[in-house]
Design a protein around this motif. Structure first.
Motif, PDB file in Angstrom:
ATOM      1  N   TYR A 292       1.038  -0.604   0.110  1.00 48.98           N
ATOM      2  CA  TYR A 292       0.337  -0.095   0.092  1.00 48.98           C
ATOM      3  C   TYR A 292       1.008   1.371  -0.343  1.00 48.98           C
ATOM      4  N   ALA A 293       0.654   2.301  -0.278  1.00 45.79           N
ATOM      5  CA  ALA A 293       1.288   3.404  -0.867  1.00 45.79           C
ATOM      6  C   ALA A 293       0.544   4.271  -0.817  1.00 45.79           C
ATOM      7  N   PHE A 294       1.212   6.218  -0.257  1.00 45.85           N
ATOM      8  CA  PHE A 294       0.338   7.411   0.351  1.00 45.85           C
ATOM      9  C   PHE A 294       0.929   8.105  -0.226  1.00 45.85           C
ATOM     10  N   ALA A 295       0.628   8.924  -0.495  1.00 46.39           N
ATOM     11  CA  ALA A 295       1.537  10.866  -0.589  1.00 46.39           C
ATOM     12  C   ALA A 295       0.383  11.718  -0.407  1.00 46.39           C
ATOM     13  N   SER A 296       1.266  12.807  -0.403  1.00 47.99           N
ATOM     14  CA  SER A 296       1.037  14.189  -0.318  1.00 47.99           C
ATOM     15  C   SER A 296       1.134  14.771  -1.349  1.00 47.99           C
ATOM     16  N   MET A 297      -0.704  15.544  -2.052  1.00 45.28           N
ATOM     17  CA  MET A 297      -0.103  15.944  -3.266  1.00 45.28           C
ATOM     18  C   MET A 297      -0.748  17.604  -2.937  1.00 45.28           C
ATOM     19  N   SER A 298      -0.200  18.684  -3.512  1.00 45.86           N
ATOM     20  CA  SER A 298      -1.196  19.588  -3.974  1.00 45.86           C
ATOM     21  C   SER A 298      -0.947  20.032  -5.527  1.00 45.86           C
ATOM     22  N   VAL A 299      -1.970  20.872  -5.512  1.00 42.05           N
ATOM     23  CA  VAL A 299      -2.279  21.947  -6.717  1.00 42.05           C
ATOM     24  C   VAL A 299      -2.565  23.354  -6.755  1.00 42.05           C
ATOM     25  N   LYS A 300      -1.371  24.078  -7.535  1.00 41.42           N
ATOM     26  CA  LYS A 300      -1.776  25.225  -7.131  1.00 41.42           C
ATOM     27  C   LYS A 300      -1.904  26.229  -8.333  1.00 41.42           C
ATOM     28  N   ASN A 301      -2.651  27.302  -8.227  1.00 37.85           N
ATOM     29  CA  ASN A 301      -2.553  28.497  -9.635  1.00 37.85           C
ATOM     30  C   ASN A 301      -2.472  29.075  -9.242  1.00 37.85           C
ATOM     31  N   ASP A 302      -1.303  29.688  -9.602  1.00 40.79           N
ATOM     32  CA  ASP A 302      -0.741  31.148  -9.514  1.00 40.79           C
ATOM     33  C   ASP A 302      -1.782  32.096  -9.713  1.00 40.79           C
ATOM     34  N   THR A 303      -1.921  32.072 -11.005  1.00 41.34           N
ATOM     35  CA  THR A 303      -3.074  32.750 -11.603  1.00 41.34           C
ATOM     36  C   THR A 303      -4.518  33.321 -11.418  1.00 41.34           C
ATOM     37  N   LEU A 304      -4.797  31.995 -10.276  1.00 44.61           N
ATOM     38  CA  LEU A 304      -6.273  32.587  -9.587  1.00 44.61           C
ATOM     39  C   LEU A 304      -5.809  32.641  -8.679  1.00 44.61           C
ATOM     40  N   GLY A 305      -5.224  32.235  -7.373  1.00 46.02           N
ATOM     41  CA  GLY A 305      -4.984  32.148  -6.385  1.00 46.02           C
ATOM     42  C   GLY A 305      -5.423  30.952  -5.545  1.00 46.02           C
ATOM     43  N   LEU A 306      -5.567  30.004  -6.222  1.00 45.18           N
ATOM     44  CA  LEU A 306      -6.225  29.348  -5.725  1.00 45.18           C
ATOM     45  C   LEU A 306      -5.557  27.910  -5.240  1.00 45.18           C
ATOM     46  N   SER A 307      -5.273  27.007  -4.407  1.00 41.04           N
ATOM     47  CA  SER A 307      -4.625  25.691  -3.942  1.00 41.04           C
ATOM     48  C   SER A 307      -5.415  24.968  -2.869  1.00 41.04           C
ATOM     49  N   ASP A 308      -5.349  23.880  -3.744  1.00 34.45           N
ATOM     50  CA  ASP A 308      -5.182  22.658  -2.230  1.00 34.45           C
ATOM     51  C   ASP A 308      -4.797  21.179  -2.320  1.00 34.45           C
ATOM     52  N   ALA A 309      -4.948  21.130  -1.478  1.00 26.96           N
ATOM     53  CA  ALA A 309      -3.979  19.855  -1.232  1.00 26.96           C
ATOM     54  C   ALA A 309      -4.794  18.064  -0.803  1.00 26.96           C
ATOM     55  N   ARG A 310      -3.991  17.397  -1.017  1.00 25.51           N
ATOM     56  CA  ARG A 310      -5.155  15.704  -1.041  1.00 25.51           C
ATOM     57  C   ARG A 310      -3.804  14.761  -0.323  1.00 25.51           C
ATOM     58  N   THR A 311      -4.228  13.930   0.858  1.00 22.21           N
ATOM     59  CA  THR A 311      -3.057  12.538   0.948  1.00 22.21           C
ATOM     60  C   THR A 311      -4.150  11.728   0.065  1.00 22.21           C
ATOM     61  N   LEU A 312      -3.228  11.016  -0.942  1.00 22.38           N
ATOM     62  CA  LEU A 312      -4.205   9.700  -1.760  1.00 22.38           C
ATOM     63  C   LEU A 312      -2.878   8.876  -1.439  1.00 22.38           C
ATOM     64  N   SER A 313      -3.965   7.626  -1.901  1.00 20.47           N
ATOM     65  CA  SER A 313      -3.820   6.458  -1.385  1.00 20.47           C
ATOM     66  C   SER A 313      -3.387   5.621  -3.030  1.00 20.47           C
ATOM     67  N   GLY A 314      -2.518   4.658  -3.302  1.00 24.71           N
ATOM     68  CA  GLY A 314      -2.513   3.701  -3.997  1.00 24.71           C
ATOM     69  C   GLY A 314      -1.958   2.453  -4.136  1.00 24.71           C
ATOM     70  N   TRP A 315      -1.270   1.689  -5.109  1.00 21.18           N
ATOM     71  CA  TRP A 315      -0.644   0.324  -4.534  1.00 21.18           C
ATOM     72  C   TRP A 315       1.210   0.745  -5.090  1.00 21.18           C
ATOM     73  N   THR A 316       2.215   0.164  -4.949  1.00 22.70           N
ATOM     74  CA  THR A 316       3.685  -0.039  -5.565  1.00 22.70           C
ATOM     75  C   THR A 316       3.914  -1.126  -5.363  1.00 22.70           C
ATOM     76  N   ALA A 317       4.272  -1.679  -6.548  1.00 24.22           N
ATOM     77  CA  ALA A 317       5.581  -2.875  -6.759  1.00 24.22           C
ATOM     78  C   ALA A 317       6.384  -2.634  -7.551  1.00 24.22           C
ATOM     79  N   GLY A 318       7.658  -3.480  -7.246  1.00 24.29           N
ATOM     80  CA  GLY A 318       9.163  -3.263  -7.286  1.00 24.29           C
ATOM     81  C   GLY A 318       9.903  -4.005  -7.412  1.00 24.29           C
ATOM     82  N   GLY A 319      11.348  -4.153  -7.255  1.00 24.34           N
ATOM     83  CA  GLY A 319      12.751  -4.632  -6.745  1.00 24.34           C
ATOM     84  C   GLY A 319      13.831  -4.123  -7.008  1.00 24.34           C
ATOM     85  N   GLY A 320      14.612  -4.999  -6.739  1.00 26.07           N
ATOM     86  CA  GLY A 320      15.835  -4.596  -6.723  1.00 26.07           C
ATOM     87  C   GLY A 320      16.876  -5.026  -6.027  1.00 26.07           C
TER      88      GLY A 320
END
Length: 233
Positions: A155-183
């Protein structure tokens, strides 16, 4: 509050990377180190030739890994891709059965990831930013000498925000998803190893109020690369 969280994560990531677990490798190099072929000191420290196999217990127990990485974020809409460096720490517990190593794992990262300015529906000034991300899951791999080839997922999570400098709008969300890989993980000494890994992270769709109505549902994925020294206990 969000600024305090980001500051705390940054301090945690930086202190983890500079902790004794991250700098004790040079103090724990096994003796003697034999050069391979014509490699003389100090090049034999890069590819040492060990005369003895590692102890079976070296791959068992708790571990801690401060790490540094790079990640690239791809969006499924008109937002520009984002990329940048990360500092983080991970840990877990490994079990060993013959040549197989497996166990639970988790990580938390502070991200220096910013997207360049982009336009949506003719409105410019949109920027994206990832503050932190992490995951909890499991790891399983196969031993080949001192090298562990592994796969991981969860299980994966992240905090992402989207901002519009022109309109002066901004909000953020904590997102959920999945992850897979190796090494790959290389056992340098009985209690220290070096690990290089890659993970793909896919998040579920999320609506952002600062984006235009017809494009406010964002979907994105992350490609993560990291390297770090592991201290086993």
């Amino acid at each position: 509050m969000r600024r305090a969280i980001r500051s705390a994560l940054f301090v945690l990531a930086t202190s983890a990377f500079l902790s004794p677990a991250g700098v004790s490798l040079a103090q724990s190099l096994p003796e003697p180190l034999k050069p391979i072929g014509n490699l003389d000191s100090p090049f034999n420290l890069i590819i040492p030739n060990y005369s003895e196999a590692p102890l079976p217990s070296s791959w068992q127990g708790f571990y801690f890994k401060p790490s540094i990485g790079y990640e690239s974020i791809s969006f499924g809409n008109q937002l520009s891709h984002a990329k940048g460096m990360t500092l983080g720490a991970s840990g877990g517990y490994d079990f060993r059965y013959d040549n197989f190593v497996f166990g639970p794992t988790g990580d938390l990262n502070y991200d220096f990831v910013r997207g360049s300015q982009s336009s949506i529906d003719g409105v410019s000034g949109y920027r994206t930013r990832i503050d932190f991300d992490g995951s909890v899951g499991a790891k399983a791999g196969f031993l080949w000498g001192r090298t562990l080839i592994y796969m991981t997922g969860g299980y994966a999570f992240a905090s992402m925000s989207v901002k519009n400098d022109t309109l002066g709008l901004s909000d953020a969300r904590t997102l959920s998803g999945w992850t897979a890989g190796g090494g790959l993980e290389y056992l340098w000494s009985e209690n220290h190893s070096l690990r290089f890994g890659y993970r793909r992270v896919q998040f579920s769709d999320e609506r952002f109020n600062s984006a235009p109505l017809d494009h406010d549902k964002l979907k994105f994925s992350i490609d993560k690369f990291d390297i770090g020294f592991i201290r086993r206990f």
